[in-house]
Design a protein around this motif. Structure first.
Motif, PDB file in Angstrom:
ATOM      1  N   GLU A 126      15.403  66.566  27.589  1.00 21.71           N
ATOM      2  CA  GLU A 126      14.784  67.175  28.772  1.00 21.71           C
ATOM      3  C   GLU A 126      15.806  67.400  29.874  1.00 21.71           C
ATOM      4  OE1 GLU A 126      11.824  68.958  30.899  1.00 21.71           O
ATOM      5  OE2 GLU A 126      11.610  68.165  28.860  1.00 21.71           O
ATOM      6  N   LEU A 127      16.770  66.508  29.988  1.00 19.86           N
ATOM      7  CA  LEU A 127      17.770  66.619  31.041  1.00 19.86           C
ATOM      8  C   LEU A 127      18.655  67.853  30.876  1.00 19.86           C
ATOM      9  CD1 LEU A 127      18.767  62.860  31.347  1.00 19.86           C
ATOM     10  CD2 LEU A 127      17.938  64.297  33.228  1.00 19.86           C
ATOM     11  N   ARG A 128      18.699  68.415  29.686  1.00 21.96           N
ATOM     12  CA  ARG A 128      19.507  69.620  29.476  1.00 21.96           C
ATOM     13  C   ARG A 128      18.875  70.843  30.134  1.00 21.96           C
ATOM     14  NH1 ARG A 128      19.978  68.819  22.933  1.00 21.96           N
ATOM     15  NH2 ARG A 128      21.025  66.765  22.948  1.00 21.96           N
ATOM     16  N   SER A 129      17.566  70.820  30.293  1.00 21.87           N
ATOM     17  CA  SER A 129      16.855  71.994  30.794  1.00 21.87           C
ATOM     18  C   SER A 129      17.059  72.191  32.281  1.00 21.87           C
ATOM     19  CB  SER A 129      15.363  71.873  30.483  1.00 21.87           C
ATOM     20  OG  SER A 129      14.640  72.860  31.168  1.00 21.87           O
ATOM     21  N   ARG A 130      16.632  71.229  33.054  1.00 22.12           N
ATOM     22  CA  ARG A 130      16.756  71.256  34.514  1.00 22.12           C
ATOM     23  C   ARG A 130      16.089  72.485  35.122  1.00 22.12           C
ATOM     24  NH1 ARG A 130      22.797  68.562  35.448  1.00 22.12           N
ATOM     25  NH2 ARG A 130      22.541  66.994  33.804  1.00 22.12           N
ATOM     26  N   GLU A 131      14.965  72.872  34.543  1.00 21.22           N
ATOM     27  CA  GLU A 131      14.190  73.984  35.091  1.00 21.22           C
ATOM     28  C   GLU A 131      13.245  73.460  36.159  1.00 21.22           C
ATOM     29  OE1 GLU A 131      12.411  76.743  32.226  1.00 21.22           O
ATOM     30  OE2 GLU A 131      13.396  75.558  30.659  1.00 21.22           O
TER      31      GLU A 131
END
Length: 563
Positions: A492-497
């Motif tokens: 989830e931390l890769r998204s940062r949307e």
């Protein structure tokens, strides 16, 4: 000849009860039993091992005896009655005196002053900042604040703001010398007076405006500098709690941009500052605490920090009030759990004590997990303040505020339902907790604002993310479902949307809670929390849906109050 009272209680011989049966009082139709005894005089520490364990773990074990005395006070009939009265009799605004002079004062019920005197006397306001790093003062204070918040949350607002104002005021030696001694002394003195003449002071914050809300940069209050180094502020503030406090931190537009100012209610020459109280808010909860709309009509203020750096200056205060939002929500969850566990331990239905039935045990156990996780996380944050873990706090604070404060209303509603219809009646005290439950999720940044702050920290301050992940990873390998949740968090931390900021905040805080409970709580607590919060098919939806392997009897016994 029989008197009227004799005739009123005479019972025909064939219906005379045996001597060992309770008899109805005069005028009563029958004896009513199966009512839980009043919840007072219990040991608030003995039924809260999550708190006592965390206090010791975070470095304030020496304070437990002291906290035991406070816990006894909080659970006393006298204190509980003061809490009820302070909420029942809200403050009253007086804009003018009998002669028509403007006074802008608020009158409070005597029980408010009793509560304030106790919290200030116990040093729950600005006093912990007198201690050095690592001495456990902030952990001990957090535990005391948590206990007093269980008793009555409204009066904890000015206590919290005073606590949070100290680090902000330290930025200016002159202002610190003027106000910190009074903000840190354990003396409560109500009333407007020149600050140097008072035995003790309280601080507040005044930022919100009609057009801005959480967007404080949209504030239109102006600050015009004077030749003497002071500024004259003109504008309207939409929400200012505890307006009878002695000194306030506020934001206004100076020539150099948005700036932080310090405004006392009474000026050094003894004159009232030009701060007008327009009206008090009619709030859903927190009713013992006055929250006002105010106007600055050329009010005198002193600049705190550089012009244009208002948000950066006041952020220290916001961070510490966010800590108290977490502690306050943990406290309201704990207070509701205490009421529910006590009720079901004494109430019978359909031939059984309802607290001994499997389904009710599952509900209380699930609420106990929610309470334990919130308490452990709140105390971990307080320990970070003591140890100066700034990187950890930068991310852990907003993530914790997001989750714990969001969970409070649902937990309190479920606890209220444990009392059935009695829980919906004001006399039970549960409606007061229910009205209080949503507050901390709104104050100091509502859900979206807090989640966006989490996203900013993750994106712009990588050291904060490293610190939080390092804490989470301390439980790596303890449970396969926990490890899976941490893996999903890293994805989830890769998204940062932006649209996923709430999900990220929830996952971060849940993983922090899981890590703490797996490492420090009894095995049945940690395992049950992970099994119910990190299921492969998604998070749990309502309390009482614990998996079959959860040790609900142990979880329930752990939190039930006893005399």
């Amino acid at each position: 000849m029989a008197t009227r009272s004799d005739r009123a209680v005479r019972v025909p011989a064939q219906h005379t009860p045996t001597d060992d049966r309770p008899r109805p009082a005069d005028g009563a139709t029958h004896v009513v039993e199966n009512q839980p005894p009043p919840l007072a005089g219990f040991d608030a520490l003995a039924c809260d091992p999550a708190l006592t364990d965390a206090v010791t773990r975070e470095g304030a074990g020496d304070a437990l005896a002291h906290l035991g005395t406070l816990a006894a006070l909080v659970a006393s009939p006298e204190a509980r009655e003061h809490a009820r009265l302070a909420d029942t009799h809200p403050p009253v605004l007086r804009t003018h005196d009998r002669y028509g002079h403007r006074v802008d004062e608020v009158d409070y019920h005597p029980s408010w002053h009793w509560l304030m005197g106790k919290s200030v006397g116990w040093g729950l306001h600005g006093r912990p900042w007198l201690a050095g790093p690592g001495e456990g003062a902030h952990v001990a204070r957090a535990a005391g604040f948590y206990l007093m918040s269980q008793l009555e949350a409204g009066h904890c607002c000015p206590i919290s703001m005073t606590y949070a104002a100290v680090p902000a005021l330290r930025a200016d030696p002159v202002l610190a010398a003027a106000y910190l001694p009074g903000l840190q002394t354990p003396h409560y003195q109500f009333g407007l007076a020149e600050p140097s003449r008072k035995a003790g002071l309280l601080a507040g914050m005044s930022m919100t405006e009609k057009q801005g809300g959480s967007d404080v940069r949209a504030g239109s209050t102006t600050a015009v500098p004077g030749a003497d180094g002071t500024y004259r502020l003109t504008g309207h503030k939409w929400f200012t709690s505890a307006p009878m406090n002695d000194v306030f931190l506020t934001l206004a537009q100076a020539p150099g941009g948005l700036t932080c100012f310090v405004l006392p209610r009474v000026l050094p020459d003894g004159a009232r500052n030009a701060i007008r109280l327009q009206r008090l808010k009619d709030k859903l909860g927190n009713r013992s605490n006055a929250s006002a709309e105010i106007e600055y009509t050329g009010a005198t203020g002193w600049r705190l920090g550089d012009e244009g750096r208002g948000v950066a200056t006041i952020i220290e205060m916001v961070s510490m009030t966010r800590l108290d939002c977490v502690l306050g929500s943990a406290a309201v969850i704990r207070a509701a759990l205490t009421e529910a566990a006590h009720h079901v331990a004494h109430r019978r239905a359909f031939g059984s004590v309802i607290g001994e039935t499997p389904l009710m045990q599952a509900v209380i156990a699930d609420l106990a997990l929610e309470s334990e996780a919130a308490t452990a996380l709140g105390m971990r944050l307080a320990g970070a303040v003591d140890r100066g873990e700034r990187d950890f706090l930068r991310l852990a604070l907003p993530a914790s505020k997001y989750l714990v404060c969001k969970r409070a209303p649902a937990a309190v509603a479920e606890a209220l339902e444990c009392l059935g219809g009695n829980g919906y009646v004001e006399e039970s005290g549960m409606p007061r907790l229910y009205r209080e439950a949503p507050l901390n999720s709104i104050w100091e940044g509502s859900g979206n604002v807090t989640a966006l702050d989490v996203l900013r920290a993750v994106t712009r301050e990588p050291d904060s993310l490293d610190a939080v992940l390092a804490e989470i990873d301390l439980a790596a390998g303890a449970d396969e479902w926990f490890d899976r949740a941490v893996h999903e968090l890293r994805i989830e931390l890769r998204s940062r949307e932006e649209r996923r900021a709430r999900r990220l905040s929830e996952m971060l805080a849940l993983c922090l809670q899981g890590s703490l409970l797996l490492r420090f709580a009894p095995e049945e607590v940690g395992r049950a929390f992970v099994a119910s919060r990190f299921l492969p098919d998604g998070p749990w939806r309502t309390p009482g849906t614990l998996p079959a392997e959860a040790h609900i009897d142990a979880l329930t016994a752990r939190v039930t109050p006893t005399p």
